[in-house]
Design an enzyme around this catalytic site. Structure first.
Site, PDB file in Angstrom:
ATOM      1  N   ARG A 120      73.554  55.864  11.119  1.00 33.12           N
ATOM      2  CA  ARG A 120      72.405  56.077  12.016  1.00 33.12           C
ATOM      3  C   ARG A 120      72.878  56.318  13.446  1.00 33.12           C
ATOM      4  NH1 ARG A 120      71.003  52.263   8.464  1.00 33.12           N
ATOM      5  NH2 ARG A 120      71.585  50.565   9.863  1.00 33.12           N
ATOM      6  N   GLU A 129      75.880  42.054  10.663  1.00 35.72           N
ATOM      7  CA  GLU A 129      74.877  41.041  10.316  1.00 35.72           C
ATOM      8  C   GLU A 129      74.817  40.818   8.809  1.00 35.72           C
ATOM      9  OE1 GLU A 129      70.830  42.040  11.345  1.00 35.72           O
ATOM     10  OE2 GLU A 129      70.171  39.964  11.137  1.00 35.72           O
TER      11      GLU A 129
HETATM   12  P1  AMP Z   1      76.353  44.045  14.083  1.00 37.68           P
HETATM   13  O1  AMP Z   1      77.767  44.495  13.864  1.00 37.68           O
HETATM   14  O2  AMP Z   1      76.055  42.716  13.452  1.00 37.68           O
HETATM   15  O3  AMP Z   1      75.980  44.117  15.542  1.00 37.68           O
HETATM   16  O4  AMP Z   1      75.423  45.072  13.299  1.00 37.68           O
HETATM   17  C1  AMP Z   1      75.138  46.328  13.830  1.00 37.68           C
HETATM   18  C2  AMP Z   1      75.235  47.399  12.805  1.00 37.68           C
HETATM   19  O5  AMP Z   1      74.596  47.037  11.601  1.00 37.68           O
HETATM   20  C3  AMP Z   1      74.548  48.658  13.287  1.00 37.68           C
HETATM   21  O6  AMP Z   1      75.321  49.765  12.873  1.00 37.68           O
HETATM   22  C4  AMP Z   1      73.180  48.614  12.631  1.00 37.68           C
HETATM   23  O7  AMP Z   1      72.831  49.895  12.149  1.00 37.68           O
HETATM   24  C5  AMP Z   1      73.331  47.636  11.474  1.00 37.68           C
HETATM   25  N1  AMP Z   1      72.351  46.530  11.512  1.00 37.68           N
HETATM   26  C6  AMP Z   1      72.652  45.211  11.643  1.00 37.68           C
HETATM   27  N2  AMP Z   1      71.551  44.460  11.576  1.00 37.68           N
HETATM   28  C7  AMP Z   1      70.512  45.317  11.413  1.00 37.68           C
HETATM   29  C8  AMP Z   1      69.083  45.146  11.274  1.00 37.68           C
HETATM   30  N3  AMP Z   1      68.499  43.936  11.315  1.00 37.68           N
HETATM   31  N4  AMP Z   1      68.327  46.261  11.119  1.00 37.68           N
HETATM   32  C9  AMP Z   1      68.902  47.499  11.106  1.00 37.68           C
HETATM   33  N5  AMP Z   1      70.228  47.713  11.206  1.00 37.68           N
HETATM   34  C10 AMP Z   1      71.032  46.643  11.370  1.00 37.68           C
END
Ligand code: AMP
Length: 183
Positions: free
Chosen positions: A71, A108
């Protein structure tokens, strides 16, 4: 520099919020997934959002915008065009065709490895990192390490959404971080 809480016009913030669909328990139980496909399907909103993600970095000397698969690609390409910058992909392991540098990362709802082309940042490369959602910050932090490991300077980060409770922003250090909508 650090984080910038942009004073977003409340009507614009409401348009963005209306373009995000919340999906409980996707892709795994307990995750509230922020689905941006309705926003992307609205031409005027898509244009206005990517313009707002780029605007704070106009004049910052950004030479390249990094998009994080997948995305992140959709948002980073118009941001790059609006800044007159090039586009660099960071992809999941095994997808890039040339010599790569990789980093383990956790997000996440999972973990894996991200890669960048080893020759992605020739010369003085000043990079803006773009993604849709900042959650724990693991993805963005690993991406910044990748950029630096191939010789680039991280000028800042631009996210459509930040999930404040997950503590991502402090992991990104002092580089300027722009967020359009916080949950
Ligand atoms: P993080 O590394 O935990 O900051 O997660 C960010 C990445 O995971 C991004 O590339 C987002 O597209 C995806 N992501 C993580 N959590 C979500 C969520 N609740 N909704 C949509 N995309 C998420």
């Amino acid at each position: 520099m650090g984080s910038s809480v942009s004073a977003l016009d409340p009507r614009f913030a409401a348009r963005i919020r209306a373009g995000i669909r919340d999906i409980p328990d996707f892709p795994s139980p307990g995750i509230l997934f922020r689905d941006i496909t309705p926003l992307l399907a609205d031409g005027a909103l898509f244009r206005d959002v990517t313009a707002a993600m780029a605007a704070p970095f106009a004049g910052a000397g950004v030479t390249h915008v990094v998009g994080i698969e997948s995305r992140g690609f959709v948002l980073a390409a118009p941001v790059a065009q609006s800044l007159g910058a090039g586009f660099i992909p960071i992809r999941k392991q095994g997808k890039l065709p040339w010599k790569t540098v990789g980093r383990e990362y956790g997000l996440e709802y999972g973990s894996g490895e991200l890669e960048i082309h080893a020759d992605a940042c020739p010369g003085d490369c000043r990079v803006l990192i773009v993604d849709d959602v900042l959650a724990t910050g693991g993805t963005a932090a690993a991406s910044a390490e990748l950029v630096r490991s191939v010789g680039g300077t991280v000028v800042g980060y631009s996210f459509l959404i930040a999930l404040g409770a997950l503590g991502g922003e402090p992991r990104l250090g002092n580089a300027r971080t722009n967020v359009l909508l916080r949950f």
